[in-house]
Design an enzyme around this catalytic site. Structure first.
Site, PDB file in Angstrom:
ATOM      1  N   ASP A 257       0.807  -1.181  -0.193  1.00 15.87           N
ATOM      2  CA  ASP A 257      -0.061  -0.042   0.105  1.00 15.87           C
ATOM      3  C   ASP A 257       1.004   1.271   0.104  1.00 15.87           C
ATOM      4  OD1 ASP A 257       0.718  -1.119   2.467  1.00 15.87           O
ATOM      5  OD2 ASP A 257      -0.786   0.245   3.583  1.00 15.87           O
TER       6      ASP A 257
ATOM      7  N   GLU B  43      12.756   3.723   6.456  1.00 12.31           N
ATOM      8  CA  GLU B  43      11.839   2.351   6.283  1.00 12.31           C
ATOM      9  C   GLU B  43      11.864   2.151   4.678  1.00 12.31           C
ATOM     10  OE1 GLU B  43       6.828   2.051   5.741  1.00 12.31           O
ATOM     11  OE2 GLU B  43       7.790   4.122   5.704  1.00 12.31           O
TER      12      GLU B  43
END
Length: 775
Positions: A463, A681
């Protein structure tokens, strides 16, 4: 006559012969700084720091000319390892004041300070100084000072080796001994205060709430007791119904979100009784403060490399608990995830841990693996080959979770552009329309379809991406088929090799029919899981069937690539995704298919920093109306890297795996060196930058002075990636040698250099900054 000196009673003195004794400078902060303060007895400058005299020189500038003499290659070298005597708070102030020019409490290549500071040597009691130079040494100095302050130190003797530490060794050491600890959580009386905080809530201030599954009365009583004994928590304890994943019920929890209880162990309370204690687990980090499904798999790979087998085993215990009580391994352990799972990795996770368990208790290990395999079989039959996720016509599975309304965990404005036309149509504000739509007062089938696919995107873990835009729930993706093929092979192998080709299932649930046909799924009756024992043969047959369907529907021989298959349109979706390489990880590609993937398609995804998620051509043009998505070109995240490395090695393409691992670790290491130890990340792998322009921003980059936790699967990718490098590669990464330079030299200049790329981190960082000018 010299004035008499009075020293604080807490001061311990280091004699000069102690300063010349080699120390162990790479001890962890708790050992290195967890001792009393020390000073030296200088013959000439006795305890000058104690009386406020600070002889350190501050860098002097005359316009652009630095007053300090230039150091030369033939400068005199110290005969012993250099150590510095440092006042912690004062030096922190000086470093930030002089070097942190952008005020973010980090020292990076984008800061405009002089990048040089004088520190007093310990052997001279701080009178003689030595220059600390460059971004890396100064950022390490700031980190060490922050760690010393954490341990209550006012003054320290600091080894220069901690400032010049090999960056690969430093990052790997921090991950193993610090980051994993900082990311550890536990859901019990001791850990609830941290775990209940959920920065993703958009419902305003809510009291901490924990949902306990039906059938666990002892657990519910435990948390009620915690609520009574810790009234400051304002803990609300709720027990879930028998079927906690009913979409209407889950939607009813939108305004009262909470953490979901996980597995616990009984332990002695010290008074002859028993007490429940939460099993520790690792969270991804930053805004993700709960147990996640596929994050945990990749995290576990890093934990196993670092020898933390028990921690990884505990995470599998949580997944077994979730399958038993919540019906699936959840996207995350929050109430709003009850309808949604994520990519399935349980069998490989369990088997890798099983192979590293202590061999002293074979029966206990076997019993543990049995629980994990039984849970995986239940998940397989009730989730992945059950409707609506299964497509009986093709026999392939899809990400297709249940759910109603708007996903509540997103930012308040995330769906504004989607909801605005519908709100305008009904003459309502977006907030009013959202409430009426969520409550079912207003019906909008087109919006229902949109959120069906949106939930499927979130279940896929990817996502978001244009690959799945408005169609994800209909796609039989290559990544999901590869994972389920691996499930089928793993389960069959475990039954044959560990359980003597016979496994009795203890839970009662319906078995999905096989062979998979529309007629078989049209029948309303299902065979019970307790009706017969499981054998390896049926699982290998399922795997062979899936392999054939992958070849029939997903493989494109002309393009030498696997593609997703749209089960509604009955056609391949020609979006080029790096998840095609997951077939190598699972072992479902033939040797010829693997050869075509590596020789003809791998280059489509390979850039300077590793493997991008998809090709630029497939993604399409980016504009204000069509912004970047984080799972598209040019971004990279660890799952795609790790799966490719393992898959390539599996099929014998070790050099390709090493090259890709080098690229990714080079990108991580240069960011670590140039940006105060950051471990984010995700990255832009084309620009080699963590300053990304995609939705949700970047996690793991918001810290003060010292990185505390990195980011879960990025930490793991570093540790796993290092295992692919030989010693020569590791040294080159530590020297921040660009892949262009390294592989060109390694191949005597025969490798074609990738075009339109740069390895200048300062230039890349400056390109990523927005400079606003005013008229």
């Amino acid at each position: 006559m010299a004035p008499s000196l009075t020293h604080p009673t807490t001061v311990n003195f280091i004699e000069e012969h102690d300063l010349s004794t080699p120390s162990l400078p790479m001890k962890e902060a708790a050992d290195y700084y967890g001792k009393s303060e020390t000073f030296t007895r200088s013959r000439t400058y006795s305890a000058s720091h104690i009386h406020g005299y600070n002889p350190r020189r501050i860098p002097a500038f005359d316009e652009s000319t630095h007053a300090r003499a230039r150091r030369l290659s033939h400068d005199e070298k110290a005969s012993q390892p250099r150590r510095f005597l440092i006042d912690v708070e004062e030096t922190i102030r000086l470093v930030l004041e002089q070097e942190d020019t952008d005020g973010d409490f980090q020292i990076s290549v984008t800061d405009a300070g002089p990048k040089v500071m004088a520190l007093g040597t310990a052997t001279s009691n701080g009178f003689k100084t030595f220059d600390i130079r460059g971004t890396y040494m100064l950022s390490n100095l700031l980190q060490e000072l922050a760690l010393a302050r954490d341990h209550g130190r006012k003054r320290i003797v600091l080894d220069e080796a901690r400032l010049t530490e090999n960056p690969v060794d430093r990052l790997s050491r921090m991950i193993k001994n610090s980051f994993w600890h900082s990311l550890t959580r536990r859901i019990d009386g001791e850990g609830l205060e941290i775990i209940c905080a959920d920065p993703k809530n958009r419902t305003g201030r809510v009291n901490p709430r924990i949902y306990v599954p039906h059938g666990e009365p002892a657990m519910a009583d435990y948390y009620r007791k915690v609520a009574r004994e810790k009234p400051h928590l304002n803990l609300d304890v709720q027990v879930l119904p028998v079927k906690p994943d009913d979409p209407s019920f889950v939607k009813s929890l939108n305004n009262k979100p909470g953490i979901l209880a996980l597995a616990m162990n009984e332990s002695d309370d010290g008074r002859g009784g028993k007490i429940l204690k939460g099993i520790p687990f690792i969270v991804p980090g930053a805004r993700f403060n709960e147990l996640y499904n596929w994050d945990s798999y990749f995290i576990s790979l890093g934990l196993l490399v670092d020898g933390k087998v028990t921690m990884a085993q505990g995470m599998v215990d949580h997944f077994i608990f979730e399958i038993k009580h919540y019906g699936k391994i959840l996207n995350g352990s929050r109430s709003y995830y009850l309808c949604r799972t994520q990519p399935p990795f349980l069998t490989d996770m369990a088997l890798q841990i099983f192979n590293q368990l202590d061999r002293s208790d074979v029966d206990a290990n076997r019993a543990w693996l049995k629980r994990a395999i039984q849970a995986a079989i239940k998940e397989y039959h009730t989730i992945w080959v059950a409707e609506p996720r299964i497509d009986p016509k093709t026999g392939l599975s899809r990400y297709r979770p249940a759910g109603l309304g708007i996903p509540p965990e997103t930012e308040a404005t995330h769906f504004t552009h989607i909801l605005e036309p519908f709100a305008h149509k009904h003459g309502l504000s977006i907030l009013e329309f959202s409430e009426k739509y969520n409550d079912g007062v207003l019906k909008e089938p087109e919006l229902d379809e949109y959120f069906l696919h949106d939930r499927a995107v979130r279940e896929s873990g990817h996502d978001t991406t244009y690959r799945f835009e408005k169609r994800c729930a209909n796609l039989a993706t290559i990544d999901l088929q590869a994972l389920l093929y691996k499930y089928e092979i793993d389960i069959g192998t475990a039954i044959r090799e560990v359980f003597d080709d016979e496994l009795e299932l203890e839970e009662d649930f319906p078995l999905a029919p096989f062979p998979i046909t529309p007629a078989a799924y049209a029948k309303t009756t299902r065979e019970s899981s307790k009706g017969r024992s499981q054998s390896s043969d049926e699982w290998f047959k399922r795997a062979e069937f899936r392999k054939q369907m992958i070849g029939k529907y997903l493989w494109n021989d002309n393009k030498s690539l696997y593609f997703d298959y749209d089960t509604a349109k009955e056609q391949q979706i020609l979006y080029e995704s790096v998840t095609a390489l997951w077939a190598l990880w699972a072992g479902c590609a033939s040797e010829e298919q693997a050869w075509k993937l590596v020789t003809q398609s791998l280059k489509k995804f390979e850039v300077l920093g590793g493997l991008v998620s998809g090709t630029e051509e497939s993604r399409g043009k980016i504009s204000l109306d069509r912004p970047n998505r984080q799972w598209d070109y040019p971004y990279v995240l660890p799952p795609h890297q790790t799966m490719a490395w393992v898959g390539l090695e599996r099929y014998g393409y070790l050099e390709d795996a090493q090259r890709l691992a080098y690229r990714f670790l080079y990108m991580m290491t240069t960011a670590f060196v140039d940006f105060n130890g950051v471990v984010p990340e995700k990255f832009d792998a084309v620009k080699l930058s963590h300053l990304v322009d995609a939705e949700y921003g970047n996690q793991g980059i918001d810290f003060k002075m010292v990185p505390r936790e990195g980011f879960g699967w990025m930490n793991a990718a570093y540790q796993v990636g290092l295992s692919f490098l030989n010693s020569h590669m590791r040294r080159a990464v530590a020297a921040c040698t660009s892949p262009e330079v390294f592989f060109s030299a390694a191949n005597n200049g025969t490798e074609q250099v990738l075009q339109d790329m740069t390895s200048d981190p300062l230039g890349l960082a400056m390109d990523s900054l927005e400079i606003v000018t005013q008229d």
